[in-house]
Design an enzyme around this catalytic site. Structure first.
Site, PDB file in Angstrom:
ATOM      1  N   ASP A 178      -4.307 -12.253   3.974  1.00 19.13           N
ATOM      2  CA  ASP A 178      -6.170 -12.181   4.726  1.00 19.13           C
ATOM      3  C   ASP A 178      -7.088 -12.240   4.119  1.00 19.13           C
ATOM      4  O   ASP A 178      -8.526 -12.047   4.614  1.00 19.13           O
ATOM      5  CB  ASP A 178      -5.805 -11.017   4.615  1.00 19.13           C
ATOM      6  CG  ASP A 178      -5.077  -9.579   3.587  1.00 19.13           C
ATOM      7  OD1 ASP A 178      -4.718 -10.150   2.852  1.00 19.13           O
ATOM      8  OD2 ASP A 178      -4.727  -8.542   3.267  1.00 19.13           O
ATOM      9  N   HIS A 216      -6.718  -7.406  -0.602  1.00 19.75           N
ATOM     10  CA  HIS A 216      -6.815  -6.313  -0.473  1.00 19.75           C
ATOM     11  C   HIS A 216      -5.560  -5.491  -1.889  1.00 19.75           C
ATOM     12  O   HIS A 216      -4.814  -5.335  -1.907  1.00 19.75           O
ATOM     13  CB  HIS A 216      -6.098  -4.700   0.660  1.00 19.75           C
ATOM     14  CG  HIS A 216      -7.036  -5.179   1.655  1.00 19.75           C
ATOM     15  ND1 HIS A 216      -6.120  -5.706   3.212  1.00 19.75           N
ATOM     16  CD2 HIS A 216      -8.160  -5.020   1.969  1.00 19.75           C
ATOM     17  CE1 HIS A 216      -7.255  -5.786   3.748  1.00 19.75           C
ATOM     18  NE2 HIS A 216      -8.614  -5.693   3.433  1.00 19.75           N
ATOM     19  N   HIS A 276       0.695  -1.101  -0.087  1.00 20.89           N
ATOM     20  CA  HIS A 276      -0.061  -0.031  -0.218  1.00 20.89           C
ATOM     21  C   HIS A 276       1.136   1.344  -0.012  1.00 20.89           C
ATOM     22  O   HIS A 276       0.152   2.437  -0.324  1.00 20.89           O
ATOM     23  CB  HIS A 276      -0.610  -0.136   1.205  1.00 20.89           C
ATOM     24  CG  HIS A 276      -1.982  -0.957   1.026  1.00 20.89           C
ATOM     25  ND1 HIS A 276      -3.040  -1.184   0.464  1.00 20.89           N
ATOM     26  CD2 HIS A 276      -2.222  -1.303   2.108  1.00 20.89           C
ATOM     27  CE1 HIS A 276      -3.806  -1.900   0.421  1.00 20.89           C
ATOM     28  NE2 HIS A 276      -3.220  -2.518   1.387  1.00 20.89           N
ATOM     29  N   ASP A 300      -2.938 -10.421  -1.988  1.00 19.89           N
ATOM     30  CA  ASP A 300      -3.422  -9.857  -0.671  1.00 19.89           C
ATOM     31  C   ASP A 300      -5.079  -9.769  -1.271  1.00 19.89           C
ATOM     32  O   ASP A 300      -5.017  -9.711  -2.782  1.00 19.89           O
ATOM     33  CB  ASP A 300      -2.761  -8.774  -0.472  1.00 19.89           C
ATOM     34  CG  ASP A 300      -3.124  -8.298   0.738  1.00 19.89           C
ATOM     35  OD1 ASP A 300      -2.446  -8.169   1.630  1.00 19.89           O
ATOM     36  OD2 ASP A 300      -3.715  -7.723   1.564  1.00 19.89           O
TER      37      ASP A 300
END
Length: 407
Positions: free
Chosen positions: A310, A225, A186, A223
């Site tokens: 995740d 996200h 990120h 991931d």
């Protein structure tokens, strides 16, 4: 799980608790490691996995999802399941000493003003003990964060060195796995975001190009996200292909399906947002119908992986239904893809994963995939809590991607 000694991990870089002492130790280690040219030993050339451990024990906020318990939980699981050098000899190797990333390494992706500003902020943190450096996550910093983040990035770069060195003397080099934190995907070029400080995978991609002459880098981000930081770093770069699968509508809200790159990089960004509830079937289909043909067309020199765990059904921060077996499948298939396309050169980098049990089980099962042993998924989880996947929505998304990228 309680960790009594913050320098407890065998191998890697051992750091004392005091930030001033830690800084001195890292400086000395860097002076040592930066002068050593990387060569591949006989053991490394025959290994199946080589991993580094950088747990960032000083970068910690209790009760925060991205806390210092994460990497130790994984290491404990690897020990329990006998997936360490102690039990496997030369089949699995832990990289005992690794270089520390330099400011120049970090500045290949991030602005120097950000890197210098973060280092200066450590003085403020030393006085206050803790600060937030980005509110969207939120992302925190302690007095150790800057140095710990250099250690994490360096652990990944060293794995690139060793995997590339091994690939020069064997057609089956080991898969690298950087068990590191804080995570990175990120972190945007101008600053931190979403628990992430430096873009570890992005930095490694530039390093592979600059140091090893591996021009074409294929990045897979599974991931849950969207890896917006990696996406932004290479959005107009034709030589780095970024492919992200992520939950549609989840944090940070980026990674739309029609974001495909710009300028010379148009077509080398592929974002595949999947509906909440997507699980093992969806990811297997995505791998076969999207990831494989994209990689085959791109013809990479190395594959790097943002390995976020995740998406597991037990993880508290999203709503996918991946299982331990899903991550076994991904690890096995990515290993095979690297063998077919780029001489086996492949390095995984830990990203998310916030349920310690599912995180550690899934990483351990990834290791089992790397060494060619059966999955333990059936023994560690009961799949009775899964519900039907949104297959129609997944099929629609894949069809649109295949149209946009002419797959």
């Amino acid at each position: 799980m309680e960790v009594q000694d913050r320098s407890f991990l065998r191998g890697g870089v051992r750091l004392p608790l005091g930030p001033r002492a830690a800084s001195l130790t890292r400086s000395r280690l860097f002076q040592k490691c930066s002068k050593v040219s990387v060569s591949c030993s006989l053991n490394e050339s025959s290994a199946k996995v080589i991993y580094s451990v950088a747990p960032a024990m000083g970068h910690n906020k209790d009760a925060h999802p991205e806390c210092s318990l994460r990497v130790p939980a994984i290491v404990t699981a690897l020990e329990k399941l006998e997936l360490t050098p102690k039990f496997r000899g030369s089949e699995i190797i832990q990289l005992e000493d690794f270089r520390i990333a330099t400011v120049e390494d970090i500045a290949s992706v991030h602005s120097k003003s950000y890197v210098v500003g973060l280092e200066k902020a450590m003085e403020k943190v030393s006085e206050q003990g803790f600060i937030h450096i980005d509110g969207s996550g939120p992302t925190y910093a302690t007095a150790a964060t800057f140095q710990e983040s250099l250690v994490a990035a360096g652990a990944g770069l060293s794995l690139v060195d060793h995997v590339v060195a091994a690939s020069k003397i064997t057609q089956n080099p080991p898969i690298g796995f950087a068990l590191i934190r804080p995570p990175g995907h990120h972190a945007v070029p101008t600053g931190p975001m979403g628990f992430c400080v430096f873009g570890n995978v992005a930095i490694a991609a530039r390093y592979a190009q600059r140091v090893h002459g591996l021009k074409r880098v294929f990045i897979i981000d599974f991931d849950v996200h969207h890896g917006n930081g990696t996406n932004d770093a290479f959005y107009d770069d034709p030589d780095i292909f970024f492919l992200s699968t992520h939950q549609d509508g989840s944090y940070p809200g980026t990674g739309k399906i029609d974001n495909i790159g710009s300028g010379n990089g148009e077509g080398t960004t592929l974002n595949l947002p999947l509906a909440g509830g997507s699980g093992d079937h969806a990811m297997r289909t995505v791998f076969d119908d999207v990831i494989v043909p994209s990689a085959q067309r791109f013809k990479p020199d190395i594959i790097l992986v943002s390995a976020g765990y995740d998406g597991h059904v037990l993880d508290p921060l999203a709503n996918f239904q991946f299982t331990t077996g899903t991550y076994y499948m991904l690890a096995s298939n990515i290993k095979q893809l690297a063998k077919e396309l780029c001489g086996g050169r492949c390095v995984f980098f830990l990203e998310g994963g916030y349920n310690l049990e599912s995180l550690s089980d899934s990483v351990a099962d990834s290791f089992r995939a790397f060494v060619g042993e059966p999955s333990m998924a059936a023994k560690v989880e009961d799949l009775g809590y899964l519900y039907d996947e949104p297959s129609f929505k997944v099929k629609q998304a894949i069809q649109k991607i295949k149209h946009l990228h002419s797959l």
